[in-house]
Design an enzyme around this catalytic site. Structure first.
Site, short mmCIF file in Angstrom:
data_model
loop_
_atom_site.label_atom_id
_atom_site.label_comp_id
_atom_site.label_asym_id
_atom_site.label_seq_id
_atom_site.Cartn_x
_atom_site.Cartn_y
_atom_site.Cartn_z
N ASP A 265 -5.23 -2.86 3.95
CA ASP A 265 -4.25 -3.15 3.80
C ASP A 265 -2.94 -3.64 3.68
OD1 ASP A 265 -6.06 -6.17 1.19
OD2 ASP A 265 -3.97 -6.07 2.03
C1 GLC Z 1 -2.85 -9.15 1.60
C2 GLC Z 1 -4.75 -9.16 0.60
C3 GLC Z 1 -5.71 -9.35 2.48
C4 GLC Z 1 -5.16 -10.12 3.23
C5 GLC Z 1 -4.07 -9.19 3.66
C6 GLC Z 1 -3.53 -10.04 5.22
O1 GLC Z 1 -2.58 -8.56 0.66
O2 GLC Z 1 -5.23 -8.10 0.21
O3 GLC Z 1 -6.88 -9.62 1.70
O4 GLC Z 1 -6.35 -10.07 4.46
O5 GLC Z 1 -3.21 -8.77 2.55
O6 GLC Z 1 -2.49 -11.37 4.18
#
Ligand code: GLC
Length: 742
Positions: A265
């Site tokens: 993430d």
């Molecule tokens: C965010 C979220 C995740 C998302 C990623 C990219 O922090 O936790 O769900 O897909 O970043 O935007």
């Protein structure tokens, strides 16, 4: 590209080229002035021009023209002309926004969820995207957590069915085909168990709870063939997920057999330092690559440290090869080596995006996701009556979630716009009644919407609030029925939007009370990203309809339900607590040694002194405009062996005057086992559409697999003993029978 060629490509790549593939940057790095990037965000990340030029994938940018340009520039620079991967959070729709995922869970219709995912994929693919970071399949039990909005709810079986349907919808049978994208199951794993409902907090779970409740939907996504999994921000067994070898290698890769790409993430690898796990970014890089995380999203841990770690002999280059092989395989599955632009097509983009067919599906989904919690004979609306709409959501277009980042509120149909199409002008009035939020509420990002100017006015607009209120009260006096579109702002749910109180903003409750003083015939339409405390509203309103954040066609979908064009069939995918003090509250709880039941006299029982144990509205609950009779449960046998099955059935009859749909739910309880088991668990559901007077038999086959669980010795299987089975239209149903597993 044939496998041999792909293997040859990997062999020809330098170590640095391989590491470049493991870096993901924001797409806007490629749309800004290069010096601004290098001295700005790139410098902050600790990466240089080469890293930016060679990063193997980007996130957060879309549009056929824009991505074709980025791809062309990249391919020209790339020594082996390896195409870049384009990823985006297409969570519940691209431009045509569907109901938020928790609302989709309320449809209890996986097929519909699949159709919406398939449509989102078509719009995403022609906009140049290859991967969507969806579906989020985290099990959720705590309404304080802002991301319950992105989940399909508190039940592992419902979440699994929804996960499978969405992965298939996004990917089809071959993600390289036109109109398909790679899906990404997230956030692995247990993110929804954030302690105290506070985002990014640790998850404190027994391994059995973790496996029994939190893992099934991820497994379902993997079994459906998902191409990507994303790590979660939380710790599991006190180790951050992104550097957790047990979680990623033993469970995800070995047990579940996931062979696709594992992406971190956002900056999650570098955040293992803040967690107090990695001593520094170098250790974080080592921990994550040893756990088998293939792509480092928006941190420089990999790009800064992997080469040196290999040269120092601390990690084997084979680990890098493993990761890069999976990345190359994904690019190959998408057909990018043959056509690096895949579906990117500006013409098709203009034709497909928000087309009538897609809007019609969004309207259907919005109506089907509505959950009718209360109705004292006031719905469907009598169009001959005088109807006043009073509430901040009356003409609000912000009815897509904070994660509908590719959607535009301006494309949404508001309640008022939809109502004006179907209700007598002379008999209706529309007013805001109050601001969305109390004036002292400061919400990050709220300034980004045109409504923020209204809602964050300074004191000189005190009168404005008073006049809003006075206008609404007057309208209520003159009306037979008052429809009140109320709720929390779309910016009060989503990522980093945990709330310790789950109330409707005071300023709206004040409006509700003032209107109730002059007109008792109130229909509350609730816009929300989470379960809220509805005690007062439920007591005073004649009807309560949960509309969630229904998406682009939300106004039409909700009005279709209010006018009776669509008979509501949504059922709660997550319990609505009596109050925040009950959180986390969920139906599939354990009995305890001193269970409290309605009417229990004992003082020393598992209960609160000040509120009931039961939520205000339970999982699986929802009303219809018609009524249904469900017969007692009939079992074809009262004993079953391991190789046998019990068939449980009921007859459902529409005993009302309107066609309608009932959601028949099957619950089972293992009464005594080697570990305590929940008081009941959803094991099946079926939506049944019946004309007035029509009846139908609904049967469920209960086999040994359905009775299986993680036993005291850690093995998975069933155990002999007494089982209770219920079949009804809510998790509270007492319509039951018993059988013995021999
Ligand atoms: C965010 C979220 C995740 C998302 C990623 C990219 O922090 O936790 O769900 O897909 O970043 O935007």
């Amino acid at each position: 590209m044939e496998k041999e060629k792909l293997e040859q490509l990997l062999n020809d790549m330098s170590l640095q080229e391989k590491i470049d593939q493991m870096l993901q940057l924001r797409g806007n790095f490629y749309q800004m002035d290069v010096n601004a990037v290098l001295t700005g965000p790139a410098a902050q990340l600790g990466i240089g021009e080469k890293d930016v030029d060679m990063a193997g994938s980007i996130l957060g940018t879309y549009g056929a023209e824009a991505l074709k340009k980025i791809q062309k520039n990249y391919m020209e620079k790339q020594p082996h002309h390896i195409p870049m991967l384009f990823m985006m959070d297409v969570i519940h729709g691209m431009k045509t926004i569907f109901p938020m995922p928790l609302a989709m869970g309320a449809t209890f219709e996986p097929k519909l969820a699949g159709r919406c995912a398939e449509t989102a994929a078509k719009e995403a693919a022609c906009s140049g995207l290859h991967v969507t970071f969806s579906p989020m399949v985290d099990l959720v039990r705590d309404a304080r957590w802002g991301r319950v909005m992105e989940s399909t709810g508190e039940d592992p079986y419902l979440n699994s069915r929804m996960a499978q349907a969405q992965v298939k919808g996004f990917q089809g049978e071959d993600m390289g085909e036109e109109g398909k994208v790679c899906a990404c199951i997230k956030h692995f794993a247990g993110y929804g168990a954030a302690v105290a409902g506070r985002d990014y907090n640790g998850a404190e779970l027994t391994e059995r709870t973790f496996r029994q409740y939190y893992l099934p939907a991820y497994r379902a996504g993997v079994e459906a063939g998902v191409g990507m999994v994303m790590t979660s921000f939380n710790t599991v067994n006190d180790i951050p997920a992104s550097t957790n070898k047990w979680l990623m290698r033993d469970i995800l890769r070995e047990e579940m057999g996931f062979e696709g790409v594992l992406i971190s993430d956002y900056a999650a690898i570098s955040e293992t330092v803040a967690h107090g796990y990695s001593a520094d970014k170098r250790a974080a890089a080592r921990g994550a690559v040893e756990a088998g995380v293939d792509i480092d999203m928006m941190s420089s841990c990999y790009s800064e440290n992997l080469a040196e770690l290999v040269r120092a002999g601390e990690i084997d280059e084979k680990l890098i090869d493993e990761c890069v092989w999976r990345i190359l395989e994904l690019k190959n599955k998408l057909g990018l080596f043959e056509n690096p632009y895949k579906d990117a097509d500006p013409e098709k983009e203009n034709k497909l995006i928000l087309c009538d067919e897609h809007r019609a599906l969004a309207r259907e989904a919005a109506a089907k996701s509505c959950v009718l919690l209360k109705n004292e004979g006031i719905l469907p609306l009598d169009r001959k009556k005088r109807i006043a709409f009073a509430g901040p959501y009356t003409n609000c277009k912000e009815i897509i979630s904070s994660w509908a980042v590719t959607g535009d509120a301006k494309d949404c149909v508001s309640m008022e716009e939809a109502a004006r199409e179907v209700l007598e002008e002379a008999l209706t009035s529309y007013c805001e009644g109050s601001t969305m939020l109390n004036r002292d509420t400061k919400l990050a990002g709220f300034e980004s919407t045109n409504r923020s100017q209204n809602d964050q006015k300074d004191t000189q607009n005190e009168k404005t609030e008073e006049s809003l209120l006075a206008e609404a009260v007057q309208a209520a006096r003159e009306a037979d029925i008052v429809v009140m579109p109320l709720g929390e702002s779309f910016l009060q749910s989503g990522e980093a939007k945990s709330r310790a109180m789950i109330d409707i903003p005071d300023v709206q409750m004040q409006l509700f009370r003032k209107v109730a003083e002059v007109n008792p015939n109130i229909v509350v339409v609730l816009f929300t990203g989470r379960p809220l405390d509805l005690r007062e509203i439920s007591e005073k309103a004649k009807a309560v309809l949960v509309a969630w954040l229904p998406g682009t066609e939300g106004g039409h979908g909700v009005m279709d339900v209010l006018t009776g064009k669509v008979n509501p069939s949504g059922r709660l995918p997550m319990s609505f607590p009596y109050c925040v003090g009950q959180c986390p509250v969920y139906y599939n709880e354990f009995s305890t040694g001193r269970p409290w039941h309605e009417g229990s006299k004992g003082l020393f029982t598992s209960r609160y002194l000040d509120v009931p144990n039961k939520p205000l509205y339970s999982f699986g609950y929802g009303l219809s405009y018609t009524t249904f009779a469900i017969s007692p449960v009939v079992l074809d046998r009262t004993e079953m062996g391991a190789e046998e099955a019990v068939t449980a059935k009921v007859t459902v009859k529409n005993t009302g005057a309107m066609p309608g749909t009932e959601v028949i739910q099957l619950y089972i309880r293992d009464v005594a086992a080697s570990v305590v088991r929940p008081v009941r668990e959803l094991k099946g559901f079926e939506k049944v559409e019946l004309m007035p007077g029509e009846e139908r038999e609904v049967s469920f086959r209960i086999d040994d697999e359905m009775l299986s669980f993680i036993r005291a010795d850690g093995t998975v299987g069933s155990e002999p003993g007494l089982f209770r089975v219920w079949i009804g239209n809510c998790s509270d149903t007492e319509n039951g029978a018993e059988f013995v597993r021999k």
